[in-house]
Write an enzyme that holds these catalytic residues in place. Structure first.
Site, PDB file in Angstrom:
ATOM      1  CB  CYS A   1      -0.719  -0.355   1.340  1.00  0.00           C
ATOM      2  SG  CYS A   1      -2.592  -1.679   1.590  1.00  0.00           S
TER       3      CYS A   1
ATOM      4  NE  ARG B   1       5.208   1.915  -0.712  1.00  0.00           N
ATOM      5  CZ  ARG B   1       5.661   2.450  -0.095  1.00  0.00           C
ATOM      6  NH1 ARG B   1       6.929   2.702  -0.327  1.00  0.00           N
ATOM      7  NH2 ARG B   1       5.328   2.046   0.955  1.00  0.00           N
TER       8      ARG B   1
ATOM      9  CD1 TRP C   1       0.182  -5.585  -2.934  1.00  0.00           C
ATOM     10  CD2 TRP C   1       0.103  -6.997  -0.760  1.00  0.00           C
ATOM     11  NE1 TRP C   1       0.745  -7.427  -2.276  1.00  0.00           N
ATOM     12  CE2 TRP C   1       1.111  -8.256  -1.225  1.00  0.00           C
ATOM     13  CE3 TRP C   1       0.035  -7.017   0.291  1.00  0.00           C
ATOM     14  CZ2 TRP C   1       0.769  -8.934  -0.824  1.00  0.00           C
ATOM     15  CZ3 TRP C   1       0.406  -8.065   1.344  1.00  0.00           C
ATOM     16  CH2 TRP C   1       1.025  -9.201   0.885  1.00  0.00           C
TER      17      TRP C   1
ATOM     18  CD  GLU D   1      18.156 -14.230  -4.263  1.00  0.00           C
ATOM     19  OE1 GLU D   1      17.174 -14.341  -3.361  1.00  0.00           O
ATOM     20  OE2 GLU D   1      17.794 -13.215  -5.146  1.00  0.00           O
TER      21      GLU D   1
ATOM     22  CE  LYS E   1      14.889 -13.034  -7.276  1.00  0.00           C
ATOM     23  NZ  LYS E   1      15.617 -12.473  -6.590  1.00  0.00           N
TER      24      LYS E   1
ATOM     25  CD  GLU F   1      10.637 -12.970  -6.027  1.00  0.00           C
ATOM     26  OE1 GLU F   1      11.987 -12.972  -7.136  1.00  0.00           O
ATOM     27  OE2 GLU F   1      10.433 -11.825  -6.075  1.00  0.00           O
TER      28      GLU F   1
ATOM     29  CG  HIS G   1      19.484 -36.931   5.114  1.00  0.00           C
ATOM     30  ND1 HIS G   1      19.787 -38.091   5.905  1.00  0.00           N
ATOM     31  CD2 HIS G   1      20.100 -36.687   4.652  1.00  0.00           C
ATOM     32  CE1 HIS G   1      21.470 -38.519   5.584  1.00  0.00           C
ATOM     33  NE2 HIS G   1      21.670 -36.920   5.055  1.00  0.00           N
TER      34      HIS G   1
ATOM     35  CE  LYS H   1      12.725  -3.855  -5.315  1.00  0.00           C
ATOM     36  NZ  LYS H   1      13.139  -4.743  -5.839  1.00  0.00           N
TER      37      LYS H   1
HETATM   38  O1  M6R Z   1      13.581  -4.474   0.623  1.00  0.00           O
HETATM   39  P1  M6R Z   1      13.284  -5.953   1.417  1.00  0.00           P
HETATM   40  O2  M6R Z   1      14.798  -5.960   0.807  1.00  0.00           O
HETATM   41  O3  M6R Z   1      13.731  -5.682   2.859  1.00  0.00           O
HETATM   42  O4  M6R Z   1      12.901  -7.047   0.386  1.00  0.00           O
HETATM   43  C1  M6R Z   1      12.964  -8.076   1.307  1.00  0.00           C
HETATM   44  C2  M6R Z   1      12.113  -8.986   0.423  1.00  0.00           C
HETATM   45  O5  M6R Z   1      10.765  -8.796   0.434  1.00  0.00           O
HETATM   46  C3  M6R Z   1      13.082  -9.218  -1.320  1.00  0.00           C
HETATM   47  O6  M6R Z   1      14.147  -9.647  -1.448  1.00  0.00           O
HETATM   48  C4  M6R Z   1      11.497 -10.702  -2.159  1.00  0.00           C
HETATM   49  O7  M6R Z   1      11.589 -11.639  -0.943  1.00  0.00           O
HETATM   50  C5  M6R Z   1      12.058 -10.506  -3.750  1.00  0.00           C
HETATM   51  N1  M6R Z   1      11.032 -10.370  -4.093  1.00  0.00           N
HETATM   52  C6  M6R Z   1      13.176 -10.758  -3.881  1.00  0.00           C
HETATM   53  O8  M6R Z   1      12.774 -10.493  -5.391  1.00  0.00           O
END
Ligand code: M6R
Length: 607
Positions: free
Chosen positions: A2, A27, A74, A479, A483, A486, A502, A602
């Site tokens: 938001c 955002r 949001w 990571e 990626k 998402e 395991h 974001k």
């Molecule tokens: O702004 P921040 O780095 O604190 O954000 C943390 C996570 O929300 C952010 O890294 C999120 O996981 C990303 N979308 C990953 O690509």
């Protein structure tokens, strides 16, 4: 997540608020709205989906007036619909925009319904505006706000306007960020300085618990108990960074390609070439004041912390732990005097990370922020700040900020290694030399494009995929999987390669794509054995390793990508590149919204 904007005194209020909302689009949001006061009436427009729908509604029925508030929503409480979109209005008297979550909204709603209030939406926000209206029956504006805030549990940033007071906006903050901006005979409210920057560079940030009354010619600030307080006006740089995509189709593509520059900036900032040293000379603590370090973040930032753990253990004798902020903030932590807590966040506004920082501050801990947005709440409330100098990152999927974070954390590990006498000077020199060559190696690794484009289809067609790595490569595997998830909405799991036997090995079936990160480091032979175990069970392995004169001794590898070579510490930077591209191309082929993946934001300002 938001976003809030507000303006008082401007004669094109509707248009100004729409422009400011556009700056908050990055955002993440699912609906939007603006309300103004005009000729003694509350005038409201809301729309579901992208801001262009609100823009169309405003073109059909423009909003006039000199005062108004706007919002990008949001969804948390209540689905995505026009009736749930903000602003909300009660009794045609008060209107509100809200960022955050009201935890006791059900109870408050019951009370308000018993008083005759009629609710239109399923949101927690509507409770606040009705409660203010209820309190206004007996109190003046400041007292009704004070009383309302006291009754609310949870987190919020609020913007409020009143039909009977057409000259003021009230702003309030607990947990979610909020700033006031100052213009010539007009003043503003915004979730962050970026939203306000098109109008002003003079800003005051509200602290937790504070509220304010904004008029066109002056602003009054209050603490939670209603006492008037004075606050500083900060002058931010008025230079506007360029945010356009240039020739790129998406911000994410641009941000991936910008990474050599990101690293160059970080290296320029933190390496003292003249003295062959690390330029963190203002590090506030002495070597005997720190014996352990805890790194805290969420999502990609958490992966950066995990990556850093390997470096801190390698380069220093500190005890190192890593925590997910949303877990840390509610655990029974044993705070120790000689611990340093490092908070990693691109936005510097992530609610869970901020709450973890707040908890450490309240317990008198040493706190350090590794952030991209230097005006952010996490940066402002940490004792020491290490900016990552990446420039604005717009793509919701973090790319250049990840490399920026791990660069600064690596440099911090070197710094503490030297400070504590754990790392010899001659080794530091060698490592700094290698580090300076890294941007060029990233540039070369970025060229492996075509192969990844072709490979990405297999990941899209599969039921799911796995990303495996050991040691330094394990956080990178996590990571890479994040990626892909998402951006392409396909299931991907990051795992330590040695753990497969395991349990997760049961998932492997004929044709399942598995990424194996096996650079020629200490773990290489072990990882290759783990790779053979998945190949034997039918996996289609994409091996990512670094260039070497030794051939990989394994059969039936589906595809191999070779990144450039450097010392072991720095290989994780290079391994990240093909994984970012894999996720990008997978989403591109599916035609998904790459810069704004569904359901994500974001800046995650709710817990
Ligand atoms: O702004 P921040 O780095 O604190 O954000 C943390 C996570 O929300 C952010 O890294 C999120 O996981 C990303 N979308 C990953 O690509």
């Amino acid at each position: 997540m938001c976003g809030i904007v507000g303006a008082v005194g401007h004669d094109r209020c509707g248009a100004v608020l729409l422009d400011a909302l556009k700056r908050l689009e990055y955002r993440g949001y699912d609906s939007s709205g603006i309300v103004t006061l005009h000729n003694g009436q509350i005038d409201l427009r809301r729309a579901v989906g992208k801001l262009v729908h609100l823009e169309t509604a405003l073109a059909a029925q423009p909003l006039n007036g000199h005062i108004g508030i706007g919002h990008t929503r949001w969804a948390t409480h209540g689905g995505v619909s026009e009736v749930n979109a903000h602003p909300h209005v009660a009794a045609n008297r008060v209107s509100i925009v809200h960022n955050g979550i009201i935890e006791n909204s059900t109870l408050l709603k019951k009370f308000l319904v018993s008083k005759g209030h009629k609710f239109k939406s399923q949101t927690d926000t509507e409770v606040i505006v009705h409660l203010i209206t209820e309190n206004l029956k007996t109190e003046n504006i400041v007292d009704s706000i004070k009383k309302t805030l006291k009754a609310l549990h949870g987190s919020f940033a609020l913007g409020i306007i009143f039909k009977d007071k057409p000259d003021l906006i009230v702003g309030a903050r607990r947990g979610s960020p909020l700033a006031v901006g100052y213009g010539p005979n007009e003043n503003y409210l915004g979730s962050d300085s970026y939203a306000l920057k098109s109008m002003t560079n003079k800003i005051t940030y509200l602290n937790d618990g504070e509220f304010c009354v904004i008029k066109k010619d002056h602003v009054e600030f209050f603490s939670e108990d209603g006492t008037k307080i004075n606050k500083k006006v900060l002058e931010l740089s008025s230079e506007e960074e360029k945010y356009d995509k240039g020739d790129y189709k998406h911000f994410m593509a641009k941000e991936i390609e910008e990474q050599p520059l990101t690293l160059k900036n970080g290296i320029k900032e933190y390496i003292d070439n003249a003295n062959d040293d690390i330029n963190i000379y203002n590090f506030p603590w002495k070597k005997n004041e720190i014996s352990s370090i805890t790194l805290i973040g969420c999502g990609t930032a958490y992966h950066s912390c995990l990556m850093a753990k390997y470096w801190f253990e390698e380069l220093t004798s500190l005890d190192v732990s890593v925590d997910i902020a949303s877990e840390f903030r509610y655990r029974k932590n044993r705070f120790k005097k000689d611990s340093l807590y490092v908070f990693v966040s691109q936005s510097g506004e992530t609610a869970d990370t901020y709450a973890a920082l707040d908890l450490c501050n309240k317990n008198g801990m040493k706190t350090c922020a590794v952030v991209n947005v230097i005006e952010s709440s996490i940066a402002r409330d940490s004792e020491f700040v290490l900016p990552i100098h990446c420039g604005t990152e717009i793509g919701v999927a973090s790319t250049k900020a990840f490399l920026g974070q791990i660069l600064i954390l690596y440099i911090l590990a070197l710094k503490l290694g030297i400070l504590r006498g754990d790392l010899e000077r001659k080794h530091l020199s060698r490592k700094l030399n290698d580090l300076k060559k890294l941007p060029e190696l990233i540039e070369q690794t970025l060229l492996t494009d075509n192969k990844i484009q072709n490979i990405s289809s297999t990941f899209n067609e599969a039921k799911g995929s796995m990303f495996l790595g050991r040691g330094f490569s394990y956080p990178i595997a996590l990571e890479g999987a994040l990626k892909l998830k998402e951006l392409s909405y396909v299931h991907a799991e990051g795992y330590p390669a040695g753990e497969m036997k395991h349990g997760p090995l049961a998932l492997i079936e004929e044709g399942m794509p598995v990424v194996v990160l096996a650079p020629r480091d200490n773990y290489y032979k072990k990882t290759i054995s783990n790779m053979q175990e998945v190949i034997a069970r039918g996996a289609k392995v994409l091996l990512i390793t670094n260039k070497s004169s030794d051939e990989v001794i394994s059969e039936n590898i589906w595809e191999t990508i070779e990144v450039e070579s450097t010392n072991e510490d720095l290989l994780p930077f290079l391994l990240t590149i093909p994984l970012q591209k894999l996720a990008y191309y997978s989403a591109l082929k599916k035609g998904f919204d790459i810069d704004k993946p569904r359901n994500l934001a974001k800046s995650v300002t709710v817990e």
